[in-house]
Design an enzyme around this catalytic site. Structure first.
Site, short mmCIF file in Angstrom:
data_model
loop_
_atom_site.label_atom_id
_atom_site.label_comp_id
_atom_site.label_asym_id
_atom_site.label_seq_id
_atom_site.Cartn_x
_atom_site.Cartn_y
_atom_site.Cartn_z
N ASP A 131 0.87 -1.16 0.00
CA ASP A 131 0.00 0.00 0.00
C ASP A 131 0.92 1.23 0.00
OD1 ASP A 131 -2.45 1.18 0.23
OD2 ASP A 131 -2.40 1.29 2.41
N ASP A 182 -8.16 -3.23 2.45
CA ASP A 182 -7.03 -4.14 2.21
C ASP A 182 -7.28 -5.54 2.74
OD1 ASP A 182 -5.38 -2.12 1.06
OD2 ASP A 182 -5.02 -1.33 3.05
N LYS A 186 -8.27 30.77 -1.33
CA LYS A 186 -7.39 29.67 -1.78
C LYS A 186 -8.27 28.59 -2.41
CE LYS A 186 -6.83 26.23 1.92
NZ LYS A 186 -7.47 26.63 3.15
N ASP A 229 -3.49 -1.10 5.48
CA ASP A 229 -3.97 -0.64 6.78
C ASP A 229 -5.47 -0.43 6.81
OD1 ASP A 229 -4.10 1.54 5.14
OD2 ASP A 229 -2.71 2.79 6.26
#
EC number: 7.2.2.13
Length: 1004
Positions: free
Chosen positions: A357, A702, A489, A698
């Site tokens: 990963d 997975d 922004k 994690d």
């Protein structure tokens, strides 16, 4: 049974397919119609009840679990233990046969042996069970993810329901801090963001809104998924998936339903048992027939058969292997690798492919400002605590303008009471990008809070996915200038299109095409580095239109959002961990292929892969070649590219053959934007190539891949409970470099187990051969069954275990992973060396001592042949020796026991040499040295134990061990020396002629 298996396979294949739904694509009216719901009132109670009856509750179905007693029985009766149980049962059988025939002399030996064997199996079985009790609590950890309550609309009323009572068509409300209670189609959202990291691997919170943005259900903005966390805003949605049919439910079903198969070491031990059993049965049956031909009674022949089979069983080896693996597991734990399953210790050593990963494993899982663009130049940001790496002029007007906007246009704040904590380690409220900017501003100015206090915020429009910007209005710190300051922004291209001027080298100048191109070049360069880029701009609002006390309206903006002044760019990245490039290089030199599998964007994934060395310098992808030659990608031959970046979209409908083609022909691969099902398909593809696959991860997403891999490695800090349950090993520091340490330890233990086994098996020959001569030549028995136990479970145990502490002979990380087909734990060459060479010398030593003592006491060697019947007869009390002396039955038996003791001591003496030569497989012992203090202790230990058993009063009653004359210790010494010289010569030839016949015949 077969039907059940077929059904299970079919279900799993369904789960492995990509999520295929259209709820995110269809008009919302059709959605209501399909689900029978009403936008104003939700479902009726009757509809809800009917739906629950049809679809079941909104919860995950627990899989069938293996009862603990079955797991215990597998440890007690599986593999090696079965061989020992067979030995124990045969001992009891021999005891029964002898008891019925009235032969009292060997009764207790077989009974003792049976009891000891059974005890050994039970003790090691219990030990293994406790060590490996990884009862798969995967579903329990999924349950922890299930939200407990939900706010739903039923019959026009807002009601709080248990999450499991929700059903298809329910309209629910979710707010910041809640877990999403089911798979939802978003109806309306206010600044709503979810943390999808455990599901998709994206570290940034994802904005959710009613707009359909992508065909892929996992990527579109108008779906929110069961058990993900709401981190900002509020949302209203309609339930489109519950329980096992949610995305999370599919992953849970996949993870718990996968068949993981045997570990490599379990296969090796099974192979070893076949060899040992084959040898034992062959010898047993051969000598059974010989005994029959020689005229023995059939009952005696059966007892001989059993005796030979039992003598072949290395009783102490099961305990030795278990202890060696446990010691390595402990050593790995001290290096931050926590092994849940003992056999996984070795699996990591035979790993040939690591699917890693990205987020948190290869990277730090901590967004950091990497670059800035102001005054027309790209500058590297300095993220050191003491600002020792600063590469820009902090007094420049361009920098001051950019950092002021960055400080003000942000909702991120440091959590309280952290003033003594280093800035980089402080906890922040706000998303990952905001936290990165806040830390950057604080590191460079040290006064974020002061800037905000001097420029008080008046009004704010938070970031949303439609606008792609955040804007706030502040009072001006310059009191002589009463104008309000607007700061903004957001996505660089969106910010640029709102600006008419740019602040450059202390001056505000008009935005020209040339400046736009400079901006675009900087944006492309930073984006190409895989960094997340944000643009910053500001504007001083004219005093005549916006006087002091003006009522700004954030909902309906009554202030300008165009014609602004562009200040610069900041780009962020989740930086690689410092130790990772070195670890990847080590993997490459060890012949291990490292593949990156991530849910992140391909450009980011490729940039990180290049920075850590997964894509090495100079290696190009198809896209790189096309760009260099200025031709379309379709014209490039994929085999010309050593590296490949594969988008998850390409894997959706890929055939196994096409995936195999990618895996086979590209040594360096990055899979980006992958789903949990695709991770699993990639692992299965690697396994089809014959690779032993380690997977790191994690997130919940997975867990199927972790479970399917030969060894699943979860993250201890950032890892979800689900991933930890599915894994075989947990990295306590979340660092990829720790895996490399684990690989090294795994390879070392495989080498050392070979050494332990060759050491243990060698003494089998001197244990079996006395029995064979006893049958063939009718001599008094040179070695008793109880004495064999004293060797296997006494003197040999500590030395065999001490070999687990032996250092590597050479750099084990410079060789390729072992081939599971050809490089076995126990092969014919090991058996040939242990049985046919060293074992024969040891047997010669034992017989030499036996004949010396017999001769010294009056029985010359040639007179012993054919003597057994009279020797073992209680009726004969006047047996004459070679010198005419008469021997009573008791005196003969005492002499026989003295011979057993001397034979036992001679085995200990030749095992000294065997232990020392077992330290190495190729190197000279002089090269290796005697630095293994545990082994040095083992040499002393086995000698002291032999002396203790021989000289302790009372041993003659319990074990029939008699004190030896001191000079009876010496006849075996020349043989011990011969073993050492013989093996050093063999290893010298091995080193001088690599690949020669000596290596082919004797290198194990």
């Amino acid at each position: 049974m077969a039907k059940g298996k077929q059904k299970k396979g079919k279900d799993l294949n369904e789960l492995k397919k990509e999520l295929d739904i259209d709820f995110h694509k269809i008009p919302i009216e059709e959605c209501y119609q399909r689900l029978g719901s009403n936008p104003e009132t939700g479902l009726t109670n009757a509809q809800a009840r009917s739906n629950i009856e049809r679809d079941g509750p909104n919860c995950l179905t627990p899989p069938k679990t293996t009862p603990e007693w079955i797991k215990f029985c597998k440890n007690l009766f599986g593999g090696f233990a079965l061989l020992l149980w067979t030995g124990a049962i045969l001992c009891f059988l021999a005891y029964g046969i002898e008891a019925s025939s009235g032969n009292e002399d060997m009764l207790k030996d077989n009974l003792y042996l049976g009891i000891v064997l059974a005890t050994v199996v039970i003790v090691t079985g219990i030990f293994s069970y406790y060590q490996e009790n990884k009862s798969s609590r995967i579903m329990d950890s999924f349950k922890n993810l299930v939200p407990q309550y939900a706010l739903a609309l039923r019959e026009g009323q807002r009601v709080t329901l248990k999450a499991e009572e929700l059903t298809m068509g329910d309209i629910v409300e979710v707010k910041f801090g809640d877990r999403v209670p089911a798979d939802l189609r978003v109806l309306e959202a206010r600044s709503f963001k979810v943390d999808n990291s455990s599901l998709t691997g994206e570290s940034e919170p994802q904005a959710r809104s009613p707009e359909f943005t992508n065909d892929n259900p996992l990527e579109t903005k108008n779906l929110a998924f069961f058990s993900t966390n709401a981190v900002e805003g509020t949302m209203r949605g309609i339930v489109i998936g519950i329980g096992d049919n949610t995305v999370m439910g599919r992953i849970a079903g996949l993870a718990s339903g996968l068949d993981t198969g045997e570990t490599p070491i379990a296969k090796e031990i099974a192979h070893f048992i076949h060899i040992i059993t084959g040898v034992a049965v062959f010898l047993g049956v051969t000598f059974f027939i010989i005994a029959f031909v020689l005229g023995y009674h059939w009952l005696d022949a059966v007892v001989f058969l059993i005796g030979i089979i039992v003598a072949n069983v290395p009783e102490g080896l099961l305990a030795t292997v278990t202890v060696c693996l446990t010691l390595t597991a402990k050593r790995m734990a001290s290096k931050n690798c926590l092994v849940k399953n003992l056999e996984a210790v070795e699996t990591l050593g035979s790993t040939s492919t690591i699917c890693s990963d990205k987020t948190g494993t290869l990277t730090q899982n901590r967004m950091t400002v990497a670059h800035m663009w102001f005054d027309g130049t790209i500058t590297e940001a300095d993220t050191t605590e003491d600002q020792s790496g600063a590469q820009f002029d902090k007094s420049s007007a361009g920098w001051k303008a950019l950092v002021k906007i960055a400080a003000l246009c942000s909702r991120a704040e440091f959590k309280p009471n952290q003033s003594t904590t280093p800035i980089l380690k402080r906890e922040v409220t706000g998303d990952a990008s905001e936290a990165a900017i806040l830390k950057c501003v604080e590191l460079t100015t040290g006064e974020t809070e002061a800037i905000r206090k001097r420029n008080k915020k008046i009004c704010e429009i938070p970031f949303n996915s439609a606008n792609k910007f955040q804007v706030s209005i502040h009072e001006n710190e310059d009191k002589s200038d009463g104008r309000y300051l607007l700061v903004m922004k957001g996505a660089p291209e969106r910010i640029l299109e709102r600006c008419s001027t740019i602040f450059m080298n202390g001056k505000e100048i008009d935005m020209t095409e040339e400046l736009k191109e400079a901006f675009n070049n900087a944006y492309m360069e930073l984006g190409g580095l895989g960094e997340r880029v944000l643009g910053f701009c500001d504007y001083l609002l004219p005093l005549d239109k916006y006087p002091h006390g003006f009522a700004f309206n954030a909902d309906d903006a009554n202030f300008p959002l165009t014609g602004l002044r562009f200040a610069g760019l900041m780009s962020m990245i989740d930086p690689p961990r410092a130790a990772v490039p070195d670890a990847v290089a080590k993997c490459r030199s060890a012949g291990i292929k490292v593949i990156m599998v991530t849910g992140d964007h391909p450009i980011t994934a490729k940039a990180i892969a290049k920075s850590v060395g997964i894509i090495s310098e100079g290696n190009e992808t198809v896209e790189d070649i096309a760009a260099r030659l200025n031709i379309p990608v379709s014209e490039v031959n994929p085999r010309d590219a050593k590296a490949a970046v594969v988008h998850g979209g390409e894997l959706r409908d890929i055939t196994p053959d096409a995936l195999d083609e990618i895996l086979r022909h590209h040594p360096e691969i990055v899979f980006a934007r992958t789903s949990p099902q695709q991770k699993l398909i990639i692992v299965e593809g690697c396994q089809r190539q014959g690779a032993i696959v380690a997977v790191t991860g994690d997130g919940v997403n997975d867990s199927p891949a972790l479970k399917k891999a030969d060894i699943g490695v979860a993250m201890g800090i950032a890892g979800s409970d689900v991933s930890k349950q599915a894994a075989d090993m947990i990295l306590l520091d979340d660092n990829f470099a720790s895996i490399v340490t684990g690989v090294e330890e795994g390879r070392l233990i495989f080498d050392n187990l070979k050494k332990s086994i060759v050491y243990t098996l060698t003494s089998n020959i001197p244990e079996i051969s006395p029995f064979l001569l006893f049958i063939l030549f009718d001599i008094p028995l040179p070695l008793g069954t109880v004495t064999i136990l004293c060797i296997d479970l006494g003197t040999d145990m500590v030395p065999a275990i001490s070999l687990a502490y032996e250092e590597a002979e050479s750099d084990i990380m410079k060789r390729r992973p072992r081939n599971p087909v050809t490089d076995k734990l126990v092969n014919e060459r090991l058996i040939s060396l242990a049985y046919g060479q060293i074992g024969m010398i040891q047997a010669s030593a034992g017989f030499f001592v036996y004949f010396v003592i017999m001769a010294e006491c009056g029985f010359l060697p040639w007179d012993l042949f054919g003597l057994r019947k009279h020797w073992d007869s209680r009726a004969v009390n006047d047996l004459t020796d070679s010198y005419g002396q008469e021997w009573t039955y008791d005196a003969r038996k005492q002499l026989e026991s003295s011979c057993h003791t001397a034979y036992f001591v001679s085995i200990v003496i030749v095992q000294w040499a065997d232990l020392i030569i077992s330290k190495t497989r190729r190197n000279s012992v002089f090269q290796q040295g005697m630095r293994n203090n545990i082994l040095n202790f083992a040499l002393v230990f086995e000698t002291c134990l032999a002396a203790f058993l021989s000289y302790t009063p009372g041993m003659d009653k319990g074990l029939r061990m008699y004190p030896l004359k001191i000079n009876w210790w010496f006849p075996a010494l020349p043989f011990s020396f011969l073993i050492f010289v013989y093996d050093e010569a063999r290893k010298f030839i091995l080193r001088r002629n690599p690949g020669g016949w000596v290596e082919q015949e004797t290198y194990y």
